[in-house]
Design a protein around this motif. Structure first.
Motif, PDB file in Angstrom:
ATOM      1  N   ASP A 117       0.809  -1.218   0.000  1.00 13.45           N
ATOM      2  CA  ASP A 117       0.000   0.000   0.000  1.00 13.45           C
ATOM      3  C   ASP A 117       0.845   1.272   0.000  1.00 13.45           C
ATOM      4  O   ASP A 117       0.350   2.334  -0.375  1.00 13.45           O
ATOM      5  CB  ASP A 117      -0.926   0.010   1.210  1.00 13.45           C
ATOM      6  N   THR A 118       2.084   1.181   0.400  1.00 17.12           N
ATOM      7  CA  THR A 118       2.932   2.373   0.466  1.00 17.12           C
ATOM      8  C   THR A 118       3.185   2.941  -0.928  1.00 17.12           C
ATOM      9  O   THR A 118       3.087   4.149  -1.141  1.00 17.12           O
ATOM     10  CB  THR A 118       4.274   2.041   1.148  1.00 17.12           C
ATOM     11  N   GLY A 119       3.498   2.070  -1.891  1.00 15.50           N
ATOM     12  CA  GLY A 119       3.724   2.532  -3.259  1.00 15.50           C
ATOM     13  C   GLY A 119       2.465   3.136  -3.858  1.00 15.50           C
ATOM     14  O   GLY A 119       2.515   4.150  -4.551  1.00 15.50           O
ATOM     15  N   LEU A 120       1.334   2.515  -3.588  1.00 13.11           N
ATOM     16  CA  LEU A 120       0.066   3.043  -4.083  1.00 13.11           C
ATOM     17  C   LEU A 120      -0.222   4.408  -3.478  1.00 13.11           C
ATOM     18  O   LEU A 120      -0.630   5.337  -4.186  1.00 13.11           O
ATOM     19  CB  LEU A 120      -1.068   2.067  -3.754  1.00 13.11           C
ATOM     20  N   PHE A 121      -0.008   4.560  -2.178  1.00 17.61           N
ATOM     21  CA  PHE A 121      -0.273   5.824  -1.495  1.00 17.61           C
ATOM     22  C   PHE A 121       0.610   6.942  -2.049  1.00 17.61           C
ATOM     23  O   PHE A 121       0.115   8.022  -2.368  1.00 17.61           O
ATOM     24  CB  PHE A 121      -0.041   5.649   0.009  1.00 17.61           C
ATOM     25  N   VAL A 122       1.888   6.689  -2.179  1.00 13.28           N
ATOM     26  CA  VAL A 122       2.806   7.717  -2.679  1.00 13.28           C
ATOM     27  C   VAL A 122       2.471   8.072  -4.122  1.00 13.28           C
ATOM     28  O   VAL A 122       2.454   9.253  -4.492  1.00 13.28           O
ATOM     29  CB  VAL A 122       4.273   7.241  -2.550  1.00 13.28           C
ATOM     30  N   GLY A 123       2.177   7.068  -4.947  1.00 11.95           N
ATOM     31  CA  GLY A 123       1.806   7.338  -6.333  1.00 11.95           C
ATOM     32  C   GLY A 123       0.539   8.165  -6.444  1.00 11.95           C
ATOM     33  O   GLY A 123       0.453   9.085  -7.255  1.00 11.95           O
ATOM     34  N   LEU A 124      -0.453   7.849  -5.620  1.00 14.32           N
ATOM     35  CA  LEU A 124      -1.704   8.613  -5.663  1.00 14.32           C
ATOM     36  C   LEU A 124      -1.519  10.045  -5.164  1.00 14.32           C
ATOM     37  O   LEU A 124      -2.136  10.974  -5.702  1.00 14.32           O
ATOM     38  CB  LEU A 124      -2.787   7.905  -4.848  1.00 14.32           C
ATOM     39  N   ILE A 125      -0.674  10.245  -4.165  1.00 14.10           N
ATOM     40  CA  ILE A 125      -0.396  11.599  -3.679  1.00 14.10           C
ATOM     41  C   ILE A 125       0.270  12.419  -4.783  1.00 14.10           C
ATOM     42  O   ILE A 125      -0.090  13.586  -5.017  1.00 14.10           O
ATOM     43  CB  ILE A 125       0.480  11.558  -2.408  1.00 14.10           C
ATOM     44  N   LEU A 126       1.237  11.826  -5.483  1.00 15.55           N
ATOM     45  CA  LEU A 126       1.897  12.541  -6.583  1.00 15.55           C
ATOM     46  C   LEU A 126       0.899  12.878  -7.687  1.00 15.55           C
ATOM     47  O   LEU A 126       0.932  13.978  -8.244  1.00 15.55           O
ATOM     48  CB  LEU A 126       3.053  11.700  -7.138  1.00 15.55           C
ATOM     49  N   LEU A 127       0.009  11.935  -8.005  1.00 17.10           N
ATOM     50  CA  LEU A 127      -1.014  12.216  -9.020  1.00 17.10           C
ATOM     51  C   LEU A 127      -1.959  13.323  -8.578  1.00 17.10           C
ATOM     52  O   LEU A 127      -2.368  14.162  -9.397  1.00 17.10           O
ATOM     53  CB  LEU A 127      -1.804  10.950  -9.342  1.00 17.10           C
ATOM     54  N   CYS A 128      -2.317  13.360  -7.306  1.00 20.05           N
ATOM     55  CA  CYS A 128      -3.187  14.429  -6.795  1.00 20.05           C
ATOM     56  C   CYS A 128      -2.513  15.795  -6.914  1.00 20.05           C
ATOM     57  O   CYS A 128      -3.166  16.784  -7.248  1.00 20.05           O
ATOM     58  CB  CYS A 128      -3.567  14.161  -5.349  1.00 20.05           C
ATOM     59  N   ILE A 129      -1.223  15.853  -6.655  1.00 19.74           N
ATOM     60  CA  ILE A 129      -0.497  17.113  -6.784  1.00 19.74           C
ATOM     61  C   ILE A 129      -0.505  17.587  -8.228  1.00 19.74           C
ATOM     62  O   ILE A 129      -0.772  18.761  -8.511  1.00 19.74           O
ATOM     63  CB  ILE A 129       0.946  16.953  -6.258  1.00 19.74           C
ATOM     64  N   VAL A 130      -0.244  16.678  -9.161  1.00 15.03           N
ATOM     65  CA  VAL A 130      -0.214  17.042 -10.584  1.00 15.03           C
ATOM     66  C   VAL A 130      -1.595  17.455 -11.068  1.00 15.03           C
ATOM     67  O   VAL A 130      -1.744  18.467 -11.766  1.00 15.03           O
ATOM     68  CB  VAL A 130       0.345  15.872 -11.422  1.00 15.03           C
ATOM     69  N   ILE A 131      -2.624  16.715 -10.687  1.00 15.86           N
ATOM     70  CA  ILE A 131      -3.990  17.048 -11.122  1.00 15.86           C
ATOM     71  C   ILE A 131      -4.433  18.374 -10.525  1.00 15.86           C
ATOM     72  O   ILE A 131      -5.084  19.187 -11.195  1.00 15.86           O
ATOM     73  CB  ILE A 131      -4.954  15.903 -10.767  1.00 15.86           C
ATOM     74  N   GLY A 132      -4.071  18.627  -9.263  1.00  6.12           N
ATOM     75  CA  GLY A 132      -4.400  19.916  -8.646  1.00  6.12           C
ATOM     76  C   GLY A 132      -3.749  21.076  -9.371  1.00  6.12           C
ATOM     77  O   GLY A 132      -4.364  22.123  -9.563  1.00  6.12           O
ATOM     78  N   HIS A 133      -2.510  20.893  -9.794  1.00  2.28           N
ATOM     79  CA  HIS A 133      -1.821  21.941 -10.555  1.00  2.28           C
ATOM     80  C   HIS A 133      -2.503  22.175 -11.904  1.00  2.28           C
ATOM     81  O   HIS A 133      -2.689  23.329 -12.320  1.00  2.28           O
ATOM     82  CB  HIS A 133      -0.353  21.569 -10.773  1.00  2.28           C
ATOM     83  N   ILE A 134      -2.890  21.104 -12.575  1.00  4.73           N
ATOM     84  CA  ILE A 134      -3.562  21.237 -13.873  1.00  4.73           C
ATOM     85  C   ILE A 134      -4.891  21.958 -13.715  1.00  4.73           C
ATOM     86  O   ILE A 134      -5.240  22.831 -14.519  1.00  4.73           O
ATOM     87  CB  ILE A 134      -3.748  19.870 -14.517  1.00  4.73           C
TER      88      ILE A 134
END
Length: 53
Positions: free
Chosen positions: A31-48
Motif C-alpha cells: 500500500d505504500t507505493g500506491l499511497f505515494v503514487g496517488l499523492i503525486l497524481l493528486c499534486i499534478v492534477i491539482g496543478h492542472i
C-alpha cells in the motif's frame, strides 16, 4: 516542468509496485507505493486544475 517529473515518478512507482516487484522479486504489491503514487497524481492534477481556471 516539476509537475512532469512528478507525473513520471508516479508512473514509475505504479509500474515498479505492480509489475516489476511481483514478477522479478516475488514480492506482493504494498500500500505504500500506491499511497505515494496517488499523492503525486493528486499534486499534478491539482496543478492542472488551477492552471485551467
Amino acid at each position: 516542468m516539476i509537475y512532469r517529473i512528478l507525473l513520471y515518478m508516479a508512473i514509475l512507482i505504479f509500474v515498479l509496485n505492480y509489475f516489476v516487484q511481483p514478477t522479478f522479486f516475488d514480492m506482493a504489491p504494498d500500500d505504500t507505493g500506491l499511497f505515494v503514487g496517488l499523492i503525486l497524481l493528486c499534486i499534478v492534477i491539482g496543478h492542472i486544475l488551477n492552471r485551467e481556471k
